[in-house]
Structure formats: C-alpha cells, structure tokens
Design an enzyme around this catalytic site. Structure first.
Site: not given
Length: 570
Positions: A103, A156, A174, A245, A268-269, A418
């Site tokens: 990850y 992105r 993920k 995502e 999720d973002d 990140n």
C-alpha cells in the site's frame, strides 16, 4: 470451480498444472498426499508436504532479501497472483512491516511502473473502445459472487497525478487491504480501471504502456461511459459495494453525488479521508484537552479530500452544539490560489460552504497583496489545527510550524498527503521545529520520532484505518447506501479505540498491527448505523455482530473433498 465457503471442503474439476495456476485454489507444497494423488499433482510438486506456516516463513525470508521496496512490491504482487491464501497469511502476520510495501507509499511507485511490472491480468480493464461491451464483460460466471469493487480512472493517483491504466495498481492495493484488514474474501473482490485515456506524456510516449494510448476523454463522452459502467454494475450485482478511488477533483464529488443514492457506494478520497481525519482529530483532543468545537482549522488543499474533511468535522461541531454558520466559520481552506473567499473564480460547488468573507484580510499583514497564503492564515488566524491534503511537498515550512507554536500550546499538525514524496512535511521535522509541542499524524508510515532518547510512533492517519471496516460493515449487513451517518459512526468508533482516550500521553491511533480488530469494530458500528437509518434489513445488535464475524474470511487452507480419483492411474 469452487464450491461452498472457505471453511468447508472444496471441490475442483481442475487437475495438475491448471489447479496450481489458480491463485484461489493453489496450496503449493501444502497439498496433501491424497490431494496430490486425486488431482494429478505428483511430479509437479517436490515430495515435501509443507504447512502454511512454513510457506509464510519462506516467503518472508525472500521478501526481506530484496534491497528495495519496489522489488518487494513486485514479488508480493506475483505471490498474490500465484497463491492468494499464502499472500494474505503473510500480510496478516506481518502487517506493520508489509503494509507500506503493498500500500502507501510503495503502491504509488507501483502505479508509475505498472506497465513495466505487468505480468498477468488481475481485475478488469474497461476502456472507451469497449463501452458497448461492458455488460458482456461483466456477465462472465467467474464474477458471479462479487461483493466489493474498487474502481478508478487513474487521473489522480495519490499525489502523483495522472497514471492512466497504471491506476489499476491502486484498485488492486485497496482490495488487498479489504481482505487483509477487513476480512473480505478475495474471491469476491474485483479491481477495475476505467481506461478513458491519459494526459500523461510519459505514458503516451512509453512503448511499454499497456493502456489505451489516447488523450484523456472528458465531458459528455466521459459521463456516458461512466454511466454505462454504473448501470451495468447495478444490473449485474444489485447489492455490491462500489468504492470510487483517486478520481480528480472535477469528477470525484460530482460522481459521488450522482450515484450515491442509486447503489451502495462511497468515495474513499472524499469520505474515507474525512472519516480517518475526523477520528484521529477527535483522538488528538484527548491530548490537547480542548473540544472540537473550540478548534480553528486550516486545511491546505481545498479539493475533494480537503472539503470532505471539513464537511465531516463541521457536522461533528454542529453535533456539539454550534450553529451551521458558526461551525463553517471555523474552517480556513487554502488552495493554489490562496485562501478560499467569496467572489473567487472557479469555485466548485462543494467548496462553497467554506468560503470566507473577502474582507477577512483587510487588517492582516500578508506576504502578497493579491493572494492570502497559508503562512498568512497561520500568522493571522492562529489555527489550532493544520491539515495538509495538497500533494505539495514541503508546504509546511519551519516558519509555519513555529508560528503555530507561538500561539497554540499543543497544535495539531497532520501532513496527510501521500506517498511520502508528496508529504507537506516529515513528522520528525515538525517535532523538531515545534520543540515537541505538536501532535502529529501523517498520511504515510514514517519512522518513530526521536526526542530525549525516547522513540514515539507516528500516528499513520491513513484511510486504511477506516475503509476496510466501512466496506465490511456495508456488505455484511447488505446496506443499500453508504450514508454520512455511517461515515460518522466509523470516525467516532476509531476515536474510541485511541490509546490516548485513557492515557493523554498515549498514541492517538491504535497500532497498525491491530487493523483487523479495528476493521471489525468499525464494521459493527457502521452496520448498526445502517440498520438504525433503515438502509439495511432489520437486525439486532447480536445479529449484526454475528453477520460481521461470519463474513470475515481468514487466510487458511481448505481441504479438498475425498472423492473417487479423477486423474487416470496406470
């Protein structure tokens, strides 16, 4: 192919090399003598009958022998495509060590090098030229039992930007966490890339690039393609969980709002980042001693993630008694053009709730007359909390950190971007610049902070703390939608698990090694909230817990049924 549950004996009509080539059935040297005889495996395997524990130890030794994390990443991806049970057993036993490899931060480099590392297909590559064949592609019987999908269009990826088809690496990563932490059976997961082209010149010029070599499609054609995909998903799997995502700012919130009431889905973002940031900030209040409603919050990066964080925190402030206007006034969102104020050009609808008055800086001393910078906000607003989701490395300078510390006894500073190459600052630097005063959380794993000869772990304020539990709770209870209330339940539950709740000097998040327990606890809370809101069939608390527990797959080898031999004998 596979019959019954993972805990029950399995039957397979595969034999020999075909059986060893199926990552969901392959047991490698752990096939018993009887199974080798029945399925024609003699000669394909060495005579030693191994155990899963032995195999884990062997693979761990191999992983540690590599010199770089990208080599480890490639090795583990190959293992996942060869033997999923062994892969997840290895990850589960060494989660804290290997999570950064499968990850963030290594998955970012994996996406950048996806075309070069590509060996065998996993998931689905749905491209614009195949728009009219999506339903046919999804109809294959191998996808009958899918419960969980992660989809991206690759525009992105983390803070790295457009990676085109390489974005598939993020969907795969993920879902690996959905299984390793959330216990969702890997046989029921499906990573998908919506390949609408790329505007990354390096991808388009790369002869090894595996994606559709075309500039990125936008506008009505893009929307029609996404709509065709969503309609096909709803038709194929009425109860599936679909996670969006790494979509760009222009699409992330827009697509979420379009589809969130049509199926069980979340971004999720936008929402996962908001939940983990809210949960971690609530935990940090145990250290600072000041409630959330008293905080002044500066967020650097006013895209979908930054506004998602602000929205959920604002909702919790209202829960604590503030009016909507008073709660919104606590937030200062700064983007590339500076502080968001009324009258600015190109303000997105999801940013409008957090616009400050254009006269706010009338009496401020500012660095530039036509732009209110992050430093200006910190100097004049004196925020108690600083959150970074900008992808701008080094944005949290020494001057900014020192300014916060002059005005706040225990400032909370979260550089969440990140991978690590995109972080606004390193935790160690923040600790040094703040003389140990700052409460720090980071979006990626970092070495422990060293101060006065003592090491303190850095809270990894990463979505991995929440999204596996959110997804597990939603699919286990068969939720029809994912609500804001379910996200808030995840955030508050995470806060209750903070060691700082009982010890102000303790860590603000549970250890990464406990992520499976965290996911289970969050899943129960999320499922309970879904039932409470009428978004899932009625179930008692005991039934909710039982359903979550029953849904959690464990990486253990199953035995194959003892049936008459199907392999010819002499």
């Amino acid at each position: 192919m596979i019959s019954a549950k993972q805990s029950s004996p399995l039957t397979s009509w595969m034999t020999g090399h075909d059986l060893l080539s199926d990552p969901l059935l392959n047991k490698g040297t752990a096939f018993t003598e009887a199974e080798r005889d029945r399925f024609g495996l003699d000669g394909y395997l060495p005579p030693h009958i191994g155990t899963l524990s032995e195999q884990v130890e062997r693979r761990l030794h191999a992983v540690r022998a590599f010199e770089t994390d990208i080599e480890r990443y490639a090795f583990l991806r190959e293992l996942q495509d060869t033997n999923e049970t062994l892969f997840f057993a290895l990850i589960a036993e060494h989660l804290e060590e290997l999570l950064p490899v499968i990850y963030t931060p290594t998955v970012g480099l994996g996406c950048q090098q996806f075309s070069k590392l590509f060996q065998r297909p996993r998931g689905l590559f749905l491209s614009i030229p195949h728009k009219n064949r999506i339903r046919k592609i999804l109809s294959h019987p191998r996808f009958d039992n899918i419960t969980t999908i992660v989809v991206t269009d690759g525009e992105r990826i983390l803070g790295l930007g457009d990676q085109g088809a390489g974005g598939m690496g993020i969907s795969i990563g993920k879902l690996a966490l959905y299984t390793a932490c959330g216990g969702i059976n890997p046989a029921t997961t499906l990573p998908i890339i919506l390949d609408v082209g790329t505007d990354n010149p390096e991808c388009l010029a790369d002869p090894l690039y595996i994606g559709w070599k075309h500039e990125r499609v936008r506008g009505p054609e893009y929307d029609e393609f996404v709509d065709e995909f969503v309609e096909a998903v709803i038709e194929r799997w009425p109860h599936v969980l679909l996670q969006w995502e790494d979509f760009a700012k222009a699409n992330a919130t827009r697509l979420l709002e379009r589809y969130r009431t049509r199926l069980c889905t979340f971004n999720d973002d936008v929402q996962g980042t908001a939940a983990v940031a809210t949960g971690t900030l609530l935990s940090a209040m145990n250290v600072t001693g000041r409630p959330l409603a008293e905080q002044r919050i500066a967020i650097f990066g006013a895209g979908s993630a930054g506004c998602g964080i602000a929205s959920l925190l604002c909702q919790e402030m209202m829960n604590e008694g503030l009016s909507p206007e008073d709660a919104a006034s606590k937030f200062y969102l700064i983007d590339r053009d500076g502080l968001l104020v009324e009258g600015m050009k190109e303000i997105a609808p999801f940013q409008e709730a957090f616009l400050q008055s254009p006269d706010i800086a009338a009496n401020w001393r500012v660095e530039h007359p036509n732009k209110i910078t992050l430093f200006d906000v910190v100097e004049n607003v004196r925020p108690t909390v600083l959150i970074g989701v900008s992808g701008q490395p080094g944005a949290f300078t020494r001057a900014i950190v020192e300014s916060m510390c002059r005005n706040v006894e225990r400032p909370v500073i979260f550089p969440l971007s990140n991978p690590t190459s995109r972080a606004e600052a390193t935790p160690q630097d923040i600790d040094v610049w703040s003389d140990g005063k700052a409460v720090v959380g980071a979006g990626s794993p970092y070495p422990a902070i060293k101060r006065d000869g003592v090491k303190r772990k850095v809270a990894q304020t990463n979505n991995s703390y929440v999204f596996p539990g959110i997804g597990l709770g939603a699919v286990a209870i068969k939720a029809t939608h994912v609500s804001d209330g379910m996200m808030m339940a995840a955030a508050k539950t995470l806060a209750t698990m903070s060691p700082s709740k009982t010890d102000p000097n303790g860590a603000i998040l549970p250890p990464v090694s406990a992520l499976r327990d965290v996911a289970r606890t969050i899943a129960i809370a999320v499922a309970t909230q879904a039932v409470r809101e009428g978004l899932a069939p009625h179930a008692s608390q005991e039934e909710v817990t039982a359903r979550v527990d029953a849904f959690m797959w464990k990486p253990l080898y199953s035995t194959f049924e003892e049936l008459p031999p199907i392999w010819p004998r002499n």
